[in-house]
Design an enzyme around this catalytic site. Structure first.
Site, PDB file in Angstrom:
ATOM      1  N   ASP A  24       7.440  18.914  -7.067  1.00 37.50           N
ATOM      2  CA  ASP A  24       7.428  20.139  -6.269  1.00 37.50           C
ATOM      3  C   ASP A  24       6.471  19.933  -5.105  1.00 37.50           C
ATOM      4  O   ASP A  24       5.260  20.082  -5.238  1.00 37.50           O
ATOM      5  CB  ASP A  24       6.985  21.325  -7.134  1.00 37.50           C
ATOM      6  CG  ASP A  24       6.993  22.639  -6.378  1.00 37.50           C
ATOM      7  OD1 ASP A  24       7.541  22.682  -5.259  1.00 37.50           O
ATOM      8  OD2 ASP A  24       6.458  23.630  -6.901  1.00 37.50           O
ATOM      9  N   PHE A  25       7.009  19.554  -3.953  1.00 36.88           N
ATOM     10  CA  PHE A  25       6.194  19.320  -2.778  1.00 36.88           C
ATOM     11  C   PHE A  25       5.873  20.639  -2.073  1.00 36.88           C
ATOM     12  O   PHE A  25       6.585  21.626  -2.228  1.00 36.88           O
ATOM     13  CB  PHE A  25       6.919  18.370  -1.817  1.00 36.88           C
ATOM     14  CG  PHE A  25       7.235  17.035  -2.426  1.00 36.88           C
ATOM     15  CD1 PHE A  25       6.236  16.097  -2.640  1.00 36.88           C
ATOM     16  CD2 PHE A  25       8.534  16.713  -2.797  1.00 36.88           C
ATOM     17  CE1 PHE A  25       6.525  14.862  -3.218  1.00 36.88           C
ATOM     18  CE2 PHE A  25       8.831  15.489  -3.367  1.00 36.88           C
ATOM     19  CZ  PHE A  25       7.830  14.555  -3.582  1.00 36.88           C
TER      20      PHE A  25
ATOM     21  N   GLU B  57      13.031  16.333  -3.893  1.00 35.97           N
ATOM     22  CA  GLU B  57      12.565  17.039  -5.093  1.00 35.97           C
ATOM     23  C   GLU B  57      13.565  16.906  -6.231  1.00 35.97           C
ATOM     24  O   GLU B  57      13.180  16.719  -7.398  1.00 35.97           O
ATOM     25  CB  GLU B  57      12.315  18.513  -4.767  1.00 35.97           C
ATOM     26  CG  GLU B  57      11.060  18.750  -3.940  1.00 35.97           C
ATOM     27  CD  GLU B  57      10.787  20.215  -3.686  1.00 35.97           C
ATOM     28  OE1 GLU B  57       9.609  20.568  -3.487  1.00 35.97           O
ATOM     29  OE2 GLU B  57      11.742  21.020  -3.691  1.00 35.97           O
TER      30      GLU B  57
ATOM     31  N   GLU C 235      11.920  23.014   3.501  1.00 38.75           N
ATOM     32  CA  GLU C 235      12.378  21.929   2.641  1.00 38.75           C
ATOM     33  C   GLU C 235      13.865  21.614   2.757  1.00 38.75           C
ATOM     34  O   GLU C 235      14.332  20.607   2.236  1.00 38.75           O
ATOM     35  CB  GLU C 235      12.003  22.230   1.187  1.00 38.75           C
ATOM     36  CG  GLU C 235      10.491  22.195   0.965  1.00 38.75           C
ATOM     37  CD  GLU C 235      10.085  22.504  -0.465  1.00 38.75           C
ATOM     38  OE1 GLU C 235      10.982  22.825  -1.275  1.00 38.75           O
ATOM     39  OE2 GLU C 235       8.884  22.436  -0.759  1.00 38.75           O
TER      40      GLU C 235
ATOM     41  N   GLN D 131       8.360  27.539   1.934  1.00 40.31           N
ATOM     42  CA  GLN D 131       8.864  26.295   1.348  1.00 40.31           C
ATOM     43  C   GLN D 131      10.368  26.182   1.537  1.00 40.31           C
ATOM     44  O   GLN D 131      10.887  25.124   1.925  1.00 40.31           O
ATOM     45  CB  GLN D 131       8.533  26.236  -0.150  1.00 40.31           C
ATOM     46  CG  GLN D 131       7.074  26.007  -0.470  1.00 40.31           C
ATOM     47  CD  GLN D 131       6.849  25.842  -1.964  1.00 40.31           C
ATOM     48  OE1 GLN D 131       7.473  24.998  -2.614  1.00 40.31           O
ATOM     49  NE2 GLN D 131       5.975  26.653  -2.531  1.00 40.31           N
TER      50      GLN D 131
ATOM     51  N   HIS E 289       0.825  -1.204   0.000  1.00 42.47           N
ATOM     52  CA  HIS E 289       0.000   0.000   0.000  1.00 42.47           C
ATOM     53  C   HIS E 289       0.865   1.262   0.000  1.00 42.47           C
ATOM     54  O   HIS E 289       1.890   1.322   0.665  1.00 42.47           O
ATOM     55  CB  HIS E 289      -0.869   0.056   1.264  1.00 42.47           C
ATOM     56  CG  HIS E 289      -2.052  -0.852   1.244  1.00 42.47           C
ATOM     57  ND1 HIS E 289      -1.959  -2.215   1.387  1.00 42.47           N
ATOM     58  CD2 HIS E 289      -3.385  -0.576   1.131  1.00 42.47           C
ATOM     59  CE1 HIS E 289      -3.175  -2.748   1.354  1.00 42.47           C
ATOM     60  NE2 HIS E 289      -4.054  -1.774   1.192  1.00 42.47           N
TER      61      HIS E 289
ATOM     62  N   ASN F 234       8.010  -3.881   3.111  1.00 42.71           N
ATOM     63  CA  ASN F 234       6.603  -3.628   3.373  1.00 42.71           C
ATOM     64  C   ASN F 234       6.229  -3.912   4.821  1.00 42.71           C
ATOM     65  O   ASN F 234       5.532  -3.109   5.461  1.00 42.71           O
ATOM     66  CB  ASN F 234       5.759  -4.506   2.437  1.00 42.71           C
ATOM     67  CG  ASN F 234       4.266  -4.308   2.611  1.00 42.71           C
ATOM     68  OD1 ASN F 234       3.795  -3.206   2.840  1.00 42.71           O
ATOM     69  ND2 ASN F 234       3.521  -5.398   2.511  1.00 42.71           N
TER      70      ASN F 234
ATOM     71  N   ASP G 192      14.083  19.061  -0.166  1.00 43.91           N
ATOM     72  CA  ASP G 192      14.856  19.569  -1.307  1.00 43.91           C
ATOM     73  C   ASP G 192      15.542  18.435  -2.054  1.00 43.91           C
ATOM     74  O   ASP G 192      15.512  18.372  -3.297  1.00 43.91           O
ATOM     75  CB  ASP G 192      15.916  20.569  -0.831  1.00 43.91           C
ATOM     76  CG  ASP G 192      15.354  21.964  -0.613  1.00 43.91           C
ATOM     77  OD1 ASP G 192      14.298  22.282  -1.190  1.00 43.91           O
ATOM     78  OD2 ASP G 192      15.978  22.732   0.138  1.00 43.91           O
TER      79      ASP G 192
END
Length: 295
Positions: free
Chosen positions: A273-274, A267, A287, A283, A133, A164, A264
């Site tokens: 782009d979170f 990304e 980040e 941000q 999941h 998992n 960062d």
């Protein structure tokens, strides 16, 4: 007679001045800004927007390899070419929790376009990989319907069994521990790269190449005390956790926080782009941090 006229005139002027004073006073009162009632921060857990912090990849319904699917219990970006999700985003609070039992009804997602490949449970049989999941079943046990939604195979990826059941599960449990401490969380989990190592060794794909085995699974978690107006409450002190865990059996030899990294860095690795719905300066402040705290 003259004295009486003067008296009337004086009385009229007095009435006029009084009337003007009243009108002026009323005008002044209406022109003074009234204080606003303070914003009420609702501290009752609620079910909030699963994509509140932004769409990391700019997913849309027009891109088959970055295909936006908005569901009541989570939102995801599906990749037709890879046959798995790029990412799944969800909100977690006590409002999503309940006593519904685990459904275990893994099944194809009927919301995929009809002419697209849709994974089946048999595609995972004897593969050496779990049906892992992204949005966990235990995060959505508020109702049978909610829980059943997590078993749609668009929310499932080929995951090394120890990954998992041990290290990934450890992070899921930690998120629910944070939630139980009167917090709410915004979580995005996804996949990166190709080729993992399961119980039967290395593999790049399942189902004759239609389902990609990712090289790693990653997660970004934003933690807030339970409240309302969530985006406005995020500041430079807000806790943000990011991990990227190799999809290998041996990844479970280390705890989840061993794989902590900055947003960062994640990304740069994923190209996403979170936290994109936050102001740019906020941000930047959030980040660059690495949080591996397990308390």
């Amino acid at each position: 007679m003259l004295k009486k006229a003067i008296c009337y005139s004086t009385h009229f002027r007095a009435i006029t001045v009084a009337a003007l004073f009243i009108l002026f006073s009323e005008g002044c009162r209406t022109s003074i800004p009234q204080p606003r009632s303070p914003t009420i921060n609702n501290t009752q857990p609620t079910r909030d927007d699963n994509l509140a912090l932004g769409n990391p990849s700019g997913a849309s319904v027009s891109d088959p390899d970055n295909y936006l699917m908005v569901k009541p219990v989570f939102t995801l970006s599906y990749n037709r070419r890879r046959g798995i999700a790029n990412w799944v985003s969800w909100h977690l609070s006590a409002a999503w929790k309940g006593e519904a039992s685990r459904g275990n009804n893994f099944r194809p997602d009927p919301d995929l376009p009809r002419d697209w490949f849709a994974a089946k449970t048999s595609d995972y049989t004897d593969s050496g990989f779990d049906r892992g999941h992204l949005c966990p079943s235990d995060d959505r046990d508020g109702s049978i319907t909610d829980n059943n939604a997590t078993f749609l195979l668009t929310n499932i990826v080929p995951e090394a069994p120890r990954h998992n059941r041990e290290v990934w599960k450890g992070l899921e449990d930690y998120c629910r521990k944070l939630m139980a401490g009167n917090n709410e969380l915004y979580i995005v989990a996804g996949t990166d790269g190709t080729r993992g190592t399961g119980a039967n060794g290395e593999a790049s794909s399942l189902a004759a190449g239609k389902i990609t085995v990712p090289a790693s699974l990653w997660k970004v978690i934003v933690v807030l005390p339970v409240g309302s107006n969530d985006l406005q409450r995020i500041d430079v002190n807000t806790r943000v956790i990011a991990v990227n865990i190799p999809n290998r059996q041996t990844a479970a030899d280390k705890p989840w926080n061993y794989y902590a990294l900055s947003v960062d860095e994640l990304e740069r690795k994923t190209g996403y782009d979170f936290l994109s719905n936050l102001p740019q300066d906020l941000q930047r402040a959030l980040e660059g941090k690495i949080d591996g705290n397990t308390n």
